[in-house]
Design an enzyme around this catalytic site. Structure first.
Site, PDB file in Angstrom:
ATOM      1  N   ALA A   9       0.828  -1.216   0.000  1.00  0.00           N
ATOM      2  CA  ALA A   9       0.000   0.000   0.000  1.00  0.00           C
ATOM      3  C   ALA A   9       0.857   1.260   0.000  1.00  0.00           C
ATOM      4  CB  ALA A   9      -0.923   0.006   1.229  1.00  0.00           C
ATOM      5  N   GLY A  10       2.175   1.090  -0.086  1.00  0.00           N
ATOM      6  CA  GLY A  10       3.073   2.246  -0.158  1.00  0.00           C
ATOM      7  C   GLY A  10       3.251   2.707  -1.596  1.00  0.00           C
ATOM      8  N   THR A  98      11.389  -2.531  11.938  1.00  0.00           N
ATOM      9  CA  THR A  98      10.730  -2.989  10.702  1.00  0.00           C
ATOM     10  C   THR A  98      11.749  -3.470   9.673  1.00  0.00           C
ATOM     11  OG1 THR A  98       8.715  -1.694  10.929  1.00  0.00           O
ATOM     12  CG2 THR A  98       9.440  -2.157   8.689  1.00  0.00           C
ATOM     13  N   THR A 123      18.263  -0.523  -1.660  1.00  0.00           N
ATOM     14  CA  THR A 123      18.453   0.845  -2.144  1.00  0.00           C
ATOM     15  C   THR A 123      19.926   1.141  -2.406  1.00  0.00           C
ATOM     16  OG1 THR A 123      18.374   3.149  -1.377  1.00  0.00           O
ATOM     17  CG2 THR A 123      18.378   1.491   0.318  1.00  0.00           C
ATOM     18  N   ASP A 124      20.175   2.116  -3.284  1.00  0.00           N
ATOM     19  CA  ASP A 124      21.558   2.533  -3.533  1.00  0.00           C
ATOM     20  C   ASP A 124      22.186   3.176  -2.297  1.00  0.00           C
ATOM     21  OD1 ASP A 124      20.125   4.944  -3.566  1.00  0.00           O
ATOM     22  OD2 ASP A 124      20.808   5.566  -5.553  1.00  0.00           O
ATOM     23  N   GLU A 125      21.328   3.613  -1.349  1.00  0.00           N
ATOM     24  CA  GLU A 125      21.849   4.336  -0.178  1.00  0.00           C
ATOM     25  C   GLU A 125      22.703   3.446   0.715  1.00  0.00           C
ATOM     26  OE1 GLU A 125      19.266   7.134   1.700  1.00  0.00           O
ATOM     27  OE2 GLU A 125      17.950   7.263  -0.036  1.00  0.00           O
ATOM     28  N   TYR A 147      18.551   5.124   8.410  1.00  0.00           N
ATOM     29  CA  TYR A 147      17.733   4.456   7.387  1.00  0.00           C
ATOM     30  C   TYR A 147      18.584   3.518   6.541  1.00  0.00           C
ATOM     31  CZ  TYR A 147      15.660   3.764   2.759  1.00  0.00           C
ATOM     32  OH  TYR A 147      15.233   3.199   1.581  1.00  0.00           O
ATOM     33  N   LYS A 151      18.648  -0.580   6.176  1.00  0.00           N
ATOM     34  CA  LYS A 151      18.438  -1.254   4.882  1.00  0.00           C
ATOM     35  C   LYS A 151      19.637  -2.146   4.552  1.00  0.00           C
ATOM     36  CE  LYS A 151      15.571  -0.990   2.222  1.00  0.00           C
ATOM     37  NZ  LYS A 151      14.304  -1.773   2.052  1.00  0.00           N
ATOM     38  N   ASN A 177      13.391   6.974  -6.548  1.00  0.00           N
ATOM     39  CA  ASN A 177      12.172   6.839  -7.360  1.00  0.00           C
ATOM     40  C   ASN A 177      11.338   8.105  -7.313  1.00  0.00           C
ATOM     41  OD1 ASN A 177      11.023   3.464  -7.441  1.00  0.00           O
ATOM     42  ND2 ASN A 177      13.077   4.091  -6.868  1.00  0.00           N
ATOM     43  N   PRO A 202      11.631  23.732   0.890  1.00  0.00           N
ATOM     44  CA  PRO A 202      12.856  23.711   1.695  1.00  0.00           C
ATOM     45  C   PRO A 202      14.006  22.990   0.979  1.00  0.00           C
ATOM     46  CG  PRO A 202      11.342  22.016   2.458  1.00  0.00           C
ATOM     47  CD  PRO A 202      10.709  22.634   1.255  1.00  0.00           C
TER      48      PRO A 202
HETATM   49  P1  NAD Z   1       6.685   3.925   1.449  1.00  0.00           P
HETATM   50  O1  NAD Z   1       7.046   4.522   2.759  1.00  0.00           O
HETATM   51  O2  NAD Z   1       5.858   4.695   0.478  1.00  0.00           O
HETATM   52  O3  NAD Z   1       5.943   2.532   1.683  1.00  0.00           O
HETATM   53  C1  NAD Z   1       6.279   1.647   2.715  1.00  0.00           C
HETATM   54  C2  NAD Z   1       5.089   0.717   2.963  1.00  0.00           C
HETATM   55  O4  NAD Z   1       5.474  -0.247   3.950  1.00  0.00           O
HETATM   56  C3  NAD Z   1       3.849   1.451   3.522  1.00  0.00           C
HETATM   57  O5  NAD Z   1       2.690   1.017   2.850  1.00  0.00           O
HETATM   58  C4  NAD Z   1       3.819   1.042   4.988  1.00  0.00           C
HETATM   59  O6  NAD Z   1       2.511   1.022   5.539  1.00  0.00           O
HETATM   60  C5  NAD Z   1       4.438  -0.348   4.917  1.00  0.00           C
HETATM   61  N1  NAD Z   1       5.039  -0.752   6.199  1.00  0.00           N
HETATM   62  C6  NAD Z   1       5.922  -0.046   6.953  1.00  0.00           C
HETATM   63  N2  NAD Z   1       6.230  -0.743   8.056  1.00  0.00           N
HETATM   64  C7  NAD Z   1       5.553  -1.923   7.987  1.00  0.00           C
HETATM   65  C8  NAD Z   1       5.491  -3.076   8.825  1.00  0.00           C
HETATM   66  N3  NAD Z   1       6.170  -3.139   9.968  1.00  0.00           N
HETATM   67  N4  NAD Z   1       4.723  -4.102   8.425  1.00  0.00           N
HETATM   68  C9  NAD Z   1       4.021  -4.050   7.264  1.00  0.00           C
HETATM   69  N5  NAD Z   1       4.032  -2.984   6.449  1.00  0.00           N
HETATM   70  C10 NAD Z   1       4.796  -1.934   6.799  1.00  0.00           C
HETATM   71  O7  NAD Z   1       8.084   3.510   0.817  1.00  0.00           O
HETATM   72  P2  NAD Z   1       8.521   3.335  -0.720  1.00  0.00           P
HETATM   73  O8  NAD Z   1       9.147   4.582  -1.173  1.00  0.00           O
HETATM   74  O9  NAD Z   1       7.394   2.760  -1.496  1.00  0.00           O
HETATM   75  O10 NAD Z   1       9.675   2.254  -0.568  1.00  0.00           O
HETATM   76  C11 NAD Z   1       9.397   0.859  -0.684  1.00  0.00           C
HETATM   77  C12 NAD Z   1      10.697   0.087  -0.592  1.00  0.00           C
HETATM   78  O11 NAD Z   1      11.581   0.481  -1.639  1.00  0.00           O
HETATM   79  C13 NAD Z   1      11.458   0.296   0.721  1.00  0.00           C
HETATM   80  O12 NAD Z   1      11.974  -0.931   1.120  1.00  0.00           O
HETATM   81  C14 NAD Z   1      12.561   1.265   0.336  1.00  0.00           C
HETATM   82  O13 NAD Z   1      13.693   1.099   1.157  1.00  0.00           O
HETATM   83  C15 NAD Z   1      12.844   0.823  -1.093  1.00  0.00           C
HETATM   84  N6  NAD Z   1      13.418   1.867  -1.966  1.00  0.00           N
HETATM   85  C16 NAD Z   1      12.790   3.088  -2.077  1.00  0.00           C
HETATM   86  C17 NAD Z   1      13.318   4.050  -2.927  1.00  0.00           C
HETATM   87  C18 NAD Z   1      12.643   5.383  -3.121  1.00  0.00           C
HETATM   88  O14 NAD Z   1      13.180   6.247  -3.811  1.00  0.00           O
HETATM   89  N7  NAD Z   1      11.442   5.610  -2.573  1.00  0.00           N
HETATM   90  C19 NAD Z   1      14.491   3.782  -3.647  1.00  0.00           C
HETATM   91  C20 NAD Z   1      15.103   2.530  -3.503  1.00  0.00           C
HETATM   92  C21 NAD Z   1      14.551   1.569  -2.672  1.00  0.00           C
END
Ligand code: NAD
Length: 324
Positions: A9-10, A98, A123-125, A147, A151, A177, A202
């Site tokens: 749902a993220g 988490t 992630t690249d981070e 963070y 990861k 992303n 900001p």
């Molecule tokens: P987001 O914060 O939009 O979504 C995270 C989702 O995880 C949410 O729906 C949240 O409710 C759920 N969640 C959090 N804790 C939870 C738990 N304990 N149990 C079940 N669900 C839980 O994040 P995003 O940007 O969609 O990132 C998704 C993944 O991709 C992450 O693992 C992030 O590290 C990775 N990532 C993100 C990016 C970026 O630019 N956003 C880049 C590289 C990798």
């Protein structure tokens, strides 16, 4: 294929679910999501009536819930995480819980249930910062924020379950992303929505920090390539091929919204702010045929249009999270 999608749902997880069910109507997807502040069930509303879709509200750290949803799955695509660097600086505990412990609970359950493939979305981070050149998949991890450290912990744990237990794990490490449905605390949606609201934006430090940007649909396309054809125990970079300084990005967003530099508020730099991220993604390009399909210009224009048209999606989220 029966797929358990955590964090579906993220921002990125919901794009993955919407895309996969559209391109593969025979897929069976179970979303496991705790619906934290960044999880929005409406993100998956477009597929809510799909016969292959089901949603379970639950925590990846809860072994009982995880055990129930893992039964019968062919694969796991693991997105669920605490994902915002600034929040990890304010408090690291939910990130360790988490990102590290939740991943361990999932890996144990996947092993117990004989799941065929576990895609860990990293992630690249995890590499820290690189002043010139680009990281390859064998580069040592040197994360700088709580963070990215959490990861890196989960990323290495997933690979350890492959080496120790033979679990079929594949890790993806992706650059920044952007796209629709991104929670409006992240830089691109925060700047777009602030400008739409007539507020300032900001900018950290002098804006010289450089990030590579990938459209969320390209990231999800890369994840599917890895899920379907990646090698067990392998790591794959997924890049976008668009490196921009935050200053340059700010200029593009101001132009897109018809605003001037007077709307920029310079902030003290983020603690431990990585200067530059850069991925060499030739492995996924050469081995799995990945290539980003959305140009940054096209993707940014569409993203601005999406936020313009979806105020009813982001306004309540900003209010709820008390975002300025
Ligand atoms: P987001 O914060 O939009 O979504 C995270 C989702 O995880 C949410 O729906 C949240 O409710 C759920 N969640 C959090 N804790 C939870 C738990 N304990 N149990 C079940 N669900 C839980 O994040 P995003 O940007 O969609 O990132 C998704 C993944 O991709 C992450 O693992 C992030 O590290 C990775 N990532 C993100 C990016 C970026 O630019 N956003 C880049 C590289 C990798």
């Amino acid at each position: 294929m029966r797929i358990l999608v955590t964090g579906g749902a993220g921002f990125i997880g919901s794009e993955y679910v919407r895309r996969r069910l559209k391109s593969d109507p025979a897929a069976r997807i179970t979303v496991l999501d705790k619906l934290t502040y960044s999880g929005v069930e409406a993100n998956v509303a477009p597929v809510a009536d799909h016969r292959g879709y089901s949603f379970v509200r639950g925590d990846i750290c809860d072994p009982e819930v995880v055990d129930q949803v893992m039964a019968g799955q062919d694969a796991v695509v693991h997105f669920a995480a605490e994902s915002h660097v600034d929040r990890s600086i304010d408090g690291a505990a939910p990130f360790v819980r988490t990102n590290v412990m939740g991943t361990q609970v999932l890996l144990d359950a996947a092993l117990r249930h004989g799941v065929g493939r576990f895609v860990h979305v990293s992630t690249d981070e995890v590499y820290g910062s690189i002043s010139e050149g680009s990281w390859t998949e064998t580069w040592p991890l040197a994360p700088n924020s709580p963070y990215s450290a959490s990861k890196a912990g989960s990323d290495l744990l997933a690979l350890a379950y492959h080496r120790t237990h033979g679990l079929d794990v594949v890790v993806t490490r992706c650059s920044n992303n952007y796209g629709p449905y991104q929670f409006p605390e992240k830089v691109i949606p925060l700047f777009i929505t602030n400008l739409l609201e007539g507020k300032t934006v900001p900018l950290y430090g002098d804006g010289r920090h450089i990030r590579d940007w990938v459209h969320v649909s390209d990231h999800c396309r890369g994840i599917d390539l890895v899920l379907d054809a990646g090698g067990a125990g392998e790591v794959y970079h997924i890049g976008g091929g668009t490196e921009l300084s935050n200053h340059k990005l700010t200029g593009l967003l101001l132009d897109a919204l018809g605003a001037g530099w007077d709307r920029v508020e310079y902030m003290a730099d983020r603690k431990g702010h990585d200067l530059r991220y850069s991925l060499d993604d030739s492995k996924i390009r050469e081995h799995l045929g990945y290539a980003p399909q959305v140009s940054f210009t096209e993707g940014l224009t569409a993203t601005v249009a999406w936020y313009r048209a979806h105020r009813s999606w982001w306004e309540p989220l900003k209010q709820r999270a008390a975002l300025r």
